[in-house]
Write a protein that holds these residues in place. Structure first.
Motif, PDB file in Angstrom:
ATOM      1  N   LEU A 277       0.839  -1.365   0.106  1.00 20.20           N
ATOM      2  CA  LEU A 277       0.033   0.002  -0.081  1.00 20.20           C
ATOM      3  C   LEU A 277       0.769   1.307   0.148  1.00 20.20           C
ATOM      4  CD1 LEU A 277      -2.610  -1.088   2.309  1.00 20.20           C
ATOM      5  CD2 LEU A 277      -2.603  -1.511   0.067  1.00 20.20           C
ATOM      6  N   THR A 278       2.013   1.239  -0.560  1.00 14.01           N
ATOM      7  CA  THR A 278       2.943   2.543  -0.730  1.00 14.01           C
ATOM      8  C   THR A 278       3.070   2.787  -2.266  1.00 14.01           C
ATOM      9  OG1 THR A 278       4.850   1.175  -0.655  1.00 14.01           O
ATOM     10  CG2 THR A 278       4.058   2.105   1.501  1.00 14.01           C
ATOM     11  N   ILE A 279       3.439   3.814  -2.729  1.00  9.35           N
ATOM     12  CA  ILE A 279       3.512   4.169  -3.991  1.00  9.35           C
ATOM     13  C   ILE A 279       4.966   3.562  -4.308  1.00  9.35           C
ATOM     14  CG2 ILE A 279       4.348   5.779  -5.816  1.00  9.35           C
ATOM     15  CD1 ILE A 279       2.559   7.828  -4.280  1.00  9.35           C
ATOM     16  N   ASP A 280       4.887   2.492  -5.278  1.00  6.85           N
ATOM     17  CA  ASP A 280       6.120   1.701  -5.400  1.00  6.85           C
ATOM     18  C   ASP A 280       6.861   1.714  -6.833  1.00  6.85           C
ATOM     19  OD1 ASP A 280       7.341  -0.848  -4.450  1.00  6.85           O
ATOM     20  OD2 ASP A 280       6.625  -1.556  -6.582  1.00  6.85           O
ATOM     21  N   TYR A 281       6.131   2.392  -7.833  1.00 10.38           N
ATOM     22  CA  TYR A 281       6.736   2.490  -9.045  1.00 10.38           C
ATOM     23  C   TYR A 281       6.108   3.657  -9.771  1.00 10.38           C
ATOM     24  CZ  TYR A 281       9.273   0.725 -13.286  1.00 10.38           C
ATOM     25  OH  TYR A 281       9.981   0.618 -14.524  1.00 10.38           O
ATOM     26  N   ILE A 282       6.679   4.579 -10.597  1.00  7.00           N
ATOM     27  CA  ILE A 282       6.065   5.592 -11.171  1.00  7.00           C
ATOM     28  C   ILE A 282       6.308   5.687 -12.659  1.00  7.00           C
ATOM     29  CG2 ILE A 282       7.722   7.390 -10.587  1.00  7.00           C
ATOM     30  CD1 ILE A 282       4.218   8.358 -10.623  1.00  7.00           C
ATOM     31  N   GLU A 283       5.438   5.845 -13.763  1.00  2.06           N
ATOM     32  CA  GLU A 283       5.948   5.874 -15.066  1.00  2.06           C
ATOM     33  C   GLU A 283       5.632   7.400 -15.519  1.00  2.06           C
ATOM     34  OE1 GLU A 283       5.543   1.142 -16.826  1.00  2.06           O
ATOM     35  OE2 GLU A 283       3.811   2.899 -17.306  1.00  2.06           O
ATOM     36  N   LEU A 284       6.697   7.917 -16.178  1.00  2.00           N
ATOM     37  CA  LEU A 284       6.396   9.235 -16.743  1.00  2.00           C
ATOM     38  C   LEU A 284       6.482   9.269 -18.231  1.00  2.00           C
ATOM     39  CD1 LEU A 284       9.174  11.207 -14.625  1.00  2.00           C
ATOM     40  CD2 LEU A 284       6.640  11.193 -14.283  1.00  2.00           C
ATOM     41  N   SER A 285       5.266   9.693 -18.842  1.00  2.00           N
ATOM     42  CA  SER A 285       5.319   9.686 -20.139  1.00  2.00           C
ATOM     43  C   SER A 285       6.246  10.826 -20.686  1.00  2.00           C
ATOM     44  CB  SER A 285       3.832   9.928 -20.777  1.00  2.00           C
ATOM     45  OG  SER A 285       2.963   8.588 -20.622  1.00  2.00           O
ATOM     46  N   VAL A 286       6.851  10.430 -21.770  1.00  2.00           N
ATOM     47  CA  VAL A 286       7.917  11.588 -22.325  1.00  2.00           C
ATOM     48  C   VAL A 286       7.616  11.572 -23.733  1.00  2.00           C
ATOM     49  CG1 VAL A 286       9.432  11.305 -20.381  1.00  2.00           C
ATOM     50  CG2 VAL A 286      10.058   9.999 -22.262  1.00  2.00           C
ATOM     51  N   THR A 287       7.975  12.462 -24.532  1.00  2.00           N
ATOM     52  CA  THR A 287       7.835  12.813 -26.091  1.00  2.00           C
ATOM     53  C   THR A 287       9.090  12.619 -26.610  1.00  2.00           C
ATOM     54  OG1 THR A 287       7.891  15.320 -25.926  1.00  2.00           O
ATOM     55  CG2 THR A 287       5.898  14.272 -25.816  1.00  2.00           C
ATOM     56  N   ASP A 288      10.331  12.685 -26.031  1.00  2.00           N
ATOM     57  CA  ASP A 288      11.591  12.698 -26.508  1.00  2.00           C
ATOM     58  C   ASP A 288      12.465  11.810 -25.368  1.00  2.00           C
ATOM     59  OD1 ASP A 288      14.471  13.132 -27.076  1.00  2.00           O
ATOM     60  OD2 ASP A 288      13.841  14.429 -28.349  1.00  2.00           O
ATOM     61  N   MET A 289      12.731  10.552 -25.695  1.00  2.00           N
ATOM     62  CA  MET A 289      13.169   9.749 -24.677  1.00  2.00           C
ATOM     63  C   MET A 289      14.879  10.119 -24.408  1.00  2.00           C
ATOM     64  SD  MET A 289      13.038   6.912 -22.705  1.00  2.00           S
ATOM     65  CE  MET A 289      11.554   6.071 -23.463  1.00  2.00           C
ATOM     66  N   ARG A 290      15.683  10.529 -25.372  1.00  4.96           N
ATOM     67  CA  ARG A 290      17.060  11.024 -25.130  1.00  4.96           C
ATOM     68  C   ARG A 290      16.719  12.168 -24.340  1.00  4.96           C
ATOM     69  NH1 ARG A 290      20.844   9.866 -23.275  1.00  4.96           N
ATOM     70  NH2 ARG A 290      20.585   7.970 -24.281  1.00  4.96           N
ATOM     71  N   ALA A 291      16.247  13.423 -24.555  1.00  4.64           N
ATOM     72  CA  ALA A 291      15.929  14.480 -23.906  1.00  4.64           C
ATOM     73  C   ALA A 291      15.416  14.231 -22.390  1.00  4.64           C
ATOM     74  CB  ALA A 291      14.794  15.566 -24.631  1.00  4.64           C
ATOM     75  N   ALA A 292      14.708  13.264 -22.278  1.00  2.00           N
ATOM     76  CA  ALA A 292      14.200  13.117 -21.070  1.00  2.00           C
ATOM     77  C   ALA A 292      15.336  12.481 -19.995  1.00  2.00           C
ATOM     78  CB  ALA A 292      13.072  12.228 -21.040  1.00  2.00           C
ATOM     79  N   GLN A 293      15.972  11.568 -20.648  1.00  2.00           N
ATOM     80  CA  GLN A 293      17.136  10.963 -19.826  1.00  2.00           C
ATOM     81  C   GLN A 293      18.388  11.966 -19.548  1.00  2.00           C
ATOM     82  OE1 GLN A 293      18.150   7.910 -22.894  1.00  2.00           O
ATOM     83  NE2 GLN A 293      16.907   6.297 -21.511  1.00  2.00           N
ATOM     84  N   ASP A 294      18.539  13.041 -20.624  1.00  2.00           N
ATOM     85  CA  ASP A 294      19.505  13.646 -20.406  1.00  2.00           C
ATOM     86  C   ASP A 294      18.858  14.817 -19.159  1.00  2.00           C
ATOM     87  OD1 ASP A 294      21.182  12.813 -22.491  1.00  2.00           O
ATOM     88  OD2 ASP A 294      20.577  14.322 -23.817  1.00  2.00           O
ATOM     89  N   PHE A 295      17.802  15.367 -19.399  1.00  2.00           N
ATOM     90  CA  PHE A 295      17.186  16.230 -18.108  1.00  2.00           C
ATOM     91  C   PHE A 295      17.353  15.552 -17.009  1.00  2.00           C
ATOM     92  CE2 PHE A 295      13.742  17.456 -15.580  1.00  2.00           C
ATOM     93  CZ  PHE A 295      14.165  18.614 -15.331  1.00  2.00           C
ATOM     94  N   TYR A 296      16.758  14.565 -16.641  1.00  2.00           N
ATOM     95  CA  TYR A 296      16.604  13.835 -15.481  1.00  2.00           C
ATOM     96  C   TYR A 296      18.065  13.273 -14.888  1.00  2.00           C
ATOM     97  CZ  TYR A 296      11.682  14.035 -15.585  1.00  2.00           C
ATOM     98  OH  TYR A 296      10.490  14.620 -15.455  1.00  2.00           O
ATOM     99  N   GLY A 297      18.933  12.943 -15.811  1.00  6.12           N
ATOM    100  CA  GLY A 297      20.184  12.561 -15.242  1.00  6.12           C
ATOM    101  C   GLY A 297      20.991  13.767 -14.972  1.00  6.12           C
ATOM    102  N   ALA A 298      20.835  15.003 -15.618  1.00  6.90           N
ATOM    103  CA  ALA A 298      21.732  16.304 -15.284  1.00  6.90           C
ATOM    104  C   ALA A 298      21.008  16.816 -13.996  1.00  6.90           C
ATOM    105  CB  ALA A 298      21.538  17.233 -16.218  1.00  6.90           C
ATOM    106  N   ALA A 299      19.578  16.898 -14.107  1.00  4.50           N
ATOM    107  CA  ALA A 299      18.990  17.344 -12.830  1.00  4.50           C
ATOM    108  C   ALA A 299      19.077  16.959 -11.531  1.00  4.50           C
ATOM    109  CB  ALA A 299      17.493  17.631 -13.014  1.00  4.50           C
ATOM    110  N   PHE A 300      19.148  15.365 -11.600  1.00  2.00           N
ATOM    111  CA  PHE A 300      18.856  14.524 -10.336  1.00  2.00           C
ATOM    112  C   PHE A 300      19.871  13.616 -10.378  1.00  2.00           C
ATOM    113  CE2 PHE A 300      14.458  16.125 -11.426  1.00  2.00           C
ATOM    114  CZ  PHE A 300      14.318  17.079 -10.329  1.00  2.00           C
ATOM    115  N   GLY A 301      20.618  13.256 -11.301  1.00  2.96           N
ATOM    116  CA  GLY A 301      21.680  12.095 -11.290  1.00  2.96           C
ATOM    117  C   GLY A 301      21.112  10.754 -11.454  1.00  2.96           C
ATOM    118  N   TRP A 302      19.752  10.705 -12.250  1.00  3.85           N
ATOM    119  CA  TRP A 302      19.121   9.515 -12.211  1.00  3.85           C
ATOM    120  C   TRP A 302      20.144   8.523 -13.490  1.00  3.85           C
ATOM    121  CZ3 TRP A 302      13.295  10.776 -12.646  1.00  3.85           C
ATOM    122  CH2 TRP A 302      12.724  11.395 -11.340  1.00  3.85           C
TER     123      TRP A 302
END
Length: 126
Positions: free
Chosen positions: A10-35
């Motif tokens: 009963l906890t939030i376990d997994y979240i999916e984010l829809s993105v329109t550009d996979m590379r741009a999303a990976q670059d953004f979240y990697g740079a902003a949060f180190g993901w």
């Protein structure tokens, strides 16, 4: 997909984010949060945050390629122990701050848009 073992009932376990550009999303979240990301083809990538960095099999969620993204619905909030530093990282990574930072009863927070237009928030202690 990587084996997923959080399994806390009963906890939030997994979240999916829809993105329109996979590379741009990976670059953004990697740079902003180190993901980091595990690619499962052109249309899906698993998300690995600092919480999953000690495991080869855990993921916090995923990025799902979509034709469009609309704001609204549930708001994902991330915690930061340096809100102002995180604000600077989000801006430097190309995020657009749409609200805040502002004070609320638990501390301070801001909301931002990622390159696909998803709205997320970051909060920290006052």
């Amino acid at each position: 997909m990587a084996r997923h073992t959080h399994s806390i009932p009963l906890t939030i376990d997994y979240i999916e984010l829809s993105v329109t550009d996979m590379r741009a999303a990976q670059d953004f979240y990697g740079a902003a949060f180190g993901w980091s990301f595990t690619s499962y083809g052109d249309e899906y990538s698993g998300i690995r945050t600092a919480a999953e960095s000690e495991s080869d099999s855990e993921e916090a969620g995923g990025l799902l390629l979509a034709e469009s993204v609309s704001r609204g619905g549930p708001l994902v909030l991330l915690y930061s122990d340096d809100l102002d530093g995180t604000l600077d990282q989000v801006k430097a990574a190309g995020g657009t701050v749409v609200n805040g930072p502002y004070e609320f009863p638990g501390g301070r927070r801001f909301h931002f848009l990622d390159p696909s237009g998803n709205e997320l928030g970051v909060w920290g202690d006052a």
